[in-house]
Motif scaffolding. Structure first.
Motif, mmCIF file in Angstrom:
data_model
loop_
_atom_site.group_PDB
_atom_site.id
_atom_site.type_symbol
_atom_site.label_atom_id
_atom_site.label_comp_id
_atom_site.label_asym_id
_atom_site.label_seq_id
_atom_site.Cartn_x
_atom_site.Cartn_y
_atom_site.Cartn_z
ATOM 1 N N GLN A 103 31.531 44.836 23.095
ATOM 2 C CA GLN A 103 31.668 44.116 24.362
ATOM 3 C C GLN A 103 30.636 44.557 25.393
ATOM 4 O OE1 GLN A 103 35.700 44.730 25.675
ATOM 5 N NE2 GLN A 103 36.594 43.611 23.946
ATOM 6 N N THR A 104 30.163 43.609 26.212
ATOM 7 C CA THR A 104 29.286 43.942 27.335
ATOM 8 C C THR A 104 30.130 44.466 28.494
ATOM 9 O OG1 THR A 104 29.430 41.755 28.355
ATOM 10 C CG2 THR A 104 27.686 42.094 26.710
ATOM 11 N N GLU A 105 29.461 45.079 29.441
ATOM 12 C CA GLU A 105 30.169 45.626 30.598
ATOM 13 C C GLU A 105 30.922 44.533 31.355
ATOM 14 O OE1 GLU A 105 29.159 48.001 34.764
ATOM 15 O OE2 GLU A 105 27.786 48.148 33.054
ATOM 16 N N ASP A 106 30.298 43.383 31.581
ATOM 17 C CA ASP A 106 30.967 42.305 32.325
ATOM 18 C C ASP A 106 32.144 41.737 31.544
ATOM 19 O OD1 ASP A 106 29.309 42.484 34.527
ATOM 20 O OD2 ASP A 106 27.891 40.988 33.778
ATOM 21 N N TYR A 107 31.999 41.599 30.243
ATOM 22 C CA TYR A 107 33.090 41.105 29.398
ATOM 23 C C TYR A 107 34.251 42.092 29.434
ATOM 24 C CZ TYR A 107 35.312 39.111 25.175
ATOM 25 O OH TYR A 107 36.182 38.541 24.275
ATOM 26 N N ILE A 108 33.950 43.388 29.324
ATOM 27 C CA ILE A 108 34.991 44.421 29.395
ATOM 28 C C ILE A 108 35.774 44.290 30.692
ATOM 29 C CG2 ILE A 108 35.410 46.907 29.594
ATOM 30 C CD1 ILE A 108 32.858 47.310 27.888
ATOM 31 N N ARG A 109 35.047 44.143 31.781
ATOM 32 C CA ARG A 109 35.686 44.063 33.095
ATOM 33 C C ARG A 109 36.628 42.856 33.167
ATOM 34 N NH1 ARG A 109 31.336 44.729 35.565
ATOM 35 N NH2 ARG A 109 31.512 46.979 35.882
ATOM 36 N N GLN A 110 36.213 41.728 32.613
ATOM 37 C CA GLN A 110 37.053 40.533 32.616
ATOM 38 C C GLN A 110 38.318 40.751 31.789
ATOM 39 O OE1 GLN A 110 36.678 37.614 34.247
ATOM 40 N NE2 GLN A 110 34.815 38.311 35.255
ATOM 41 N N VAL A 111 38.184 41.381 30.619
ATOM 42 C CA VAL A 111 39.334 41.623 29.747
ATOM 43 C C VAL A 111 40.331 42.568 30.413
ATOM 44 C CG1 VAL A 111 40.068 42.689 27.569
ATOM 45 C CG2 VAL A 111 38.085 41.158 27.609
ATOM 46 N N ILE A 112 39.826 43.628 31.019
ATOM 47 C CA ILE A 112 40.720 44.599 31.675
ATOM 48 C C ILE A 112 41.415 43.963 32.867
ATOM 49 C CG2 ILE A 112 40.764 46.762 32.981
ATOM 50 C CD1 ILE A 112 38.515 47.748 31.128
ATOM 51 N N ARG A 113 40.685 43.175 33.644
ATOM 52 C CA ARG A 113 41.282 42.501 34.798
ATOM 53 C C ARG A 113 42.380 41.521 34.359
ATOM 54 N NH1 ARG A 113 41.897 44.571 39.459
ATOM 55 N NH2 ARG A 113 40.009 45.215 40.512
ATOM 56 N N LEU A 114 42.179 40.867 33.236
ATOM 57 C CA LEU A 114 43.174 39.932 32.745
ATOM 58 C C LEU A 114 44.470 40.648 32.404
ATOM 59 C CD1 LEU A 114 43.785 37.001 31.798
ATOM 60 C CD2 LEU A 114 43.033 37.717 29.524
ATOM 61 N N GLY A 115 44.360 41.799 31.772
ATOM 62 C CA GLY A 115 45.548 42.546 31.383
ATOM 63 C C GLY A 115 46.170 43.330 32.512
ATOM 64 N N HIS A 116 45.379 43.635 33.545
ATOM 65 C CA HIS A 116 45.878 44.462 34.664
ATOM 66 C C HIS A 116 45.395 43.859 35.986
ATOM 67 C CE1 HIS A 116 47.038 47.606 31.762
ATOM 68 N NE2 HIS A 116 45.907 47.307 31.168
ATOM 69 N N PRO A 117 45.897 42.684 36.333
ATOM 70 C CA PRO A 117 45.407 42.017 37.551
ATOM 71 C C PRO A 117 45.693 42.805 38.825
ATOM 72 C CG PRO A 117 47.375 40.928 36.682
ATOM 73 C CD PRO A 117 46.929 41.896 35.645
ATOM 74 N N GLU A 118 46.681 43.705 38.763
ATOM 75 C CA GLU A 118 47.039 44.483 39.951
ATOM 76 C C GLU A 118 46.255 45.789 40.037
ATOM 77 O OE1 GLU A 118 48.846 46.460 36.661
ATOM 78 O OE2 GLU A 118 48.639 44.337 37.170
ATOM 79 N N GLY A 119 45.427 46.096 39.041
ATOM 80 C CA GLY A 119 44.718 47.377 38.998
ATOM 81 C C GLY A 119 43.723 47.537 40.128
ATOM 82 N N ALA A 120 43.701 48.733 40.700
ATOM 83 C CA ALA A 120 42.721 49.025 41.753
ATOM 84 C C ALA A 120 41.318 49.011 41.163
ATOM 85 C CB ALA A 120 43.023 50.388 42.369
#
Length: 288
Positions: A129-146
């Motif tokens: 995964q690219t850095e931007d793709y990683i960020r999108q995946v993590i945000r999807l699973g943890h929308p409330e994450g700081a």
């Protein structure tokens, strides 16, 4: 500590030590209950030690070696040295605040594998995964994450990816369902960059990317994504890793691992060859 430095194989060292202790106990005909009594522990703790699922104390291992009749100083020192290696902290311990314990085990195993074979249906594999793709995946699973928490998770995955270009990089075979590539995470540019990144990774001699097109229809791995890990140490059996929403399963029973191996072989027969997969990815990238 970066990938490949001491501590990277601590979990595997723990498993090897446990396997050696089990063989020694069996050779002396000593029950787990009696072994546990000798170190003031339960039968279940001996079982967990022999499976490499808990850390070891040098005193406990020394007492077990005495019980098992291991008196030769060189052999004892070698085993106790393995205890220290098994207890060494891997680089991922520095990410403990953003990394569940059950995943720490996987990262340790991944670091020590000689062959990683994986099938993905939902996402591009984490090692690709690219850095931007990683960020999108993590945000999807943890929308409330700081934001800071998300960036630490991104950093963790990027650190894991160093494994594929390390001195002891494993052979990595990634079979990815077409849906894993077509499912967008972020903008078209994020996805174009992601496909380009896979194409570049596939140029490495230790990386095989295989695309499973929709046109193949059903297949033997209809149950979902899984990973097969094989280790250079002959004492360690292949393992299957199944990730779930809040945990993971580690399968090491021979008969069950064989079934996953058969499924992976069947997927390899259905998927495009590495060269044809590169062609597919180039065509797909132009469509984005």
């Amino acid at each position: 500590m970066s990938a490949g430095q001491p501590g990277g194989g601590s979990i595997v060292r723990r498993m090897l030590l446990g396997a050696q202790l089990r063989r020694l106990r069996d050779s002396r005909g000593i029950s787990r209950e009696d072994a546990g009594y000798s170190i003031r522990a339960s039968e279940s703790k001996i079982s967990r030690m022999e499976l490499g699922r808990v850390s070891f104390k040098e005193r406990d291992v020394a007492d077990l070696l005495t019980l098992y009749g291991v008196t030769e100083e060189g052999e004892r020192l070698a085993m106790l040295g393995l205890v220290r290696e098994a207890n060494a902290a891997g680089w991922w311990h520095g990410y403990g605040e953003v990394m569940p314990t059950w995943f720490q085990t996987y990262v340790g195993l991944e670091e020590s594998a000689a062959l990683i074979r994986t099938f993905e249906v939902q996402f591009v594999h984490g090692l690709l995964q690219t850095e931007d793709y990683i960020r999108q995946v993590i945000r999807l699973g943890h929308p409330e994450g700081a934001d800071a928490w998300v960036e630490r998770r991104v950093g963790l995955r990027l650190e894991r990816q160093k494994l594929l270009v390390s001195e002891r990089a494993p052979h990595f075979v990634a079979v990815m369902d077409e849906g894993a590539l077509r499912r967008p995470f972020g903008t078209r540019q994020v996805m174009r960059d992601q496909i380009q990144h896979i194409l570049e990774a596939a140029e490495a001699p230790n990386v095989d990317v295989r695309i499973l097109p929709f046109a193949t229809g059903g297949h033997a791995a209809g149950g979902g994504a899984f990973t097969l890990l094989s280790f250079p140490e002959s004492d360690l059996p292949d393992l299957v890793y199944l990730e779930q929403l809040t945990g993971a399963l580690y399968i090491d029973k021979h008969d069950e691992v064989v079934e996953y191996d058969k499924a992976m072989t069947a997927l390899g027969g259905l998927a495009l060859s590495p060269a044809a997969s590169v062609d597919w990815l180039n065509t797909f990238q132009r469509e984005l």
